[in-house]
Design a protein around this motif. Structure first.
Motif: not given
Length: 254
Positions: A87-90, A57-60
């Motif tokens: 601006w941000t990406d986590i 799984f992967s979330f952002f």
């Protein structure tokens, strides 16, 4: 009589068009361009020395803004060119693992896989598997916006779409926690995103492809705790690790 009827119809049509032009501003639908993304991804990672791992799984979560030009009316009543700023990406991804994982080929520590307890709480906390965390900031690139119904006087005017691309500077930590041992490496991983989204009022849905790579070096914590007699801080070898993902998201525009 027919001539008079035709003239009257033409005058009424002109009046209706005049009122329509006064009441509807095609530029109104372009005013909200700040967004927050919440998404799920299918991600892969691999090197030239190992098989590709697929994510379990992967979330952002990401936040950005699009600055469109021209500021006044759109081209042809429906098109604008913009600068998209992420601006941000986590993001976080957890991968499927097997017993062959580790830094053994990197001149790093090796494991004895026969000593698994599986019952101790600390053992479980140090057997979290393989995952990575990527933190990006100040991604930038072009955006083409399309609003075909902006001149209409009904709810369809708020329907629009955009296609974008940007380069996202990012740092990635790659972590392997297995059999009571934890290995961590990190690297600069410039990410590239290409995607599109459909927007209706404050809600949008989208899909994007992401790819990038970085040269990772394992971090050995033994020197920090005084267990490394030779003063060796770990392997000096760096291996290029690649990442690729297909990301699906819902966004809130404001």
């Amino acid at each position: 009589m027919n001539l008079l009827r035709n003239i009257t119809a033409a005058v009424l049509a002109c009046i209706c068009c005049s009122v329509y032009a006064q009441d509807v501003n095609p530029n109104d639908v372009w005013r909200k361009n700040s967004y927050t993304l919440l998404g799920y991804a299918k991600q892969q990672t691999g090197t030239d020395f190992e098989a590709v791992k697929n994510s379990k799984f992967s979330f952002f979560i990401a936040k950005g803004n699009t600055y469109y030009w021209p500021k006044s009316k759109p081209w042809f009543g429906m098109l604008k060119l913009g600068l998209d700023v992420r601006w941000t990406d986590i993001s976080m991804a957890k991968y499927k693992t097997d017993k062959a994982d580790g830094w053994a080929d990197w001149d790093g520590p090796s494991y004895d896989y026969g000593n698994e307890s599986g019952s101790d709480i600390m053992d479980k906390l140090t057997n979290l598997g393989c995952f990575n965390v990527t933190v990006g900031a100040f991604g930038i690139g072009p955006n083409l916006g399309f609003s075909p119904f902006a001149g209409m006087s009904n709810g369809a005017r708020y329907l629009r779409a955009s296609v974008y691309f940007h380069y996202q500077p990012a740092v990635t930590a790659y972590i392997l926690s297995q059999d009571g041992e934890t290995e961590v490496s990190w690297a600069y991983t410039g990410m590239m995103d290409f995607g599109g989204k459909i927007i209706y009022r404050a809600i949008s849905v989208g899909i994007e492809g992401r790819w990038g790579s970085g040269k990772f070096k394992p971090l050995d914590f033994s020197g920090i705790f005084g267990d490394d007699e030779d003063g060796d801080s770990g392997s000096s070898v760096k291996i290029k690790r690649k990442f690729a993902a297909t990301r699906f998201y819902i966004a809130f525009t404001f």
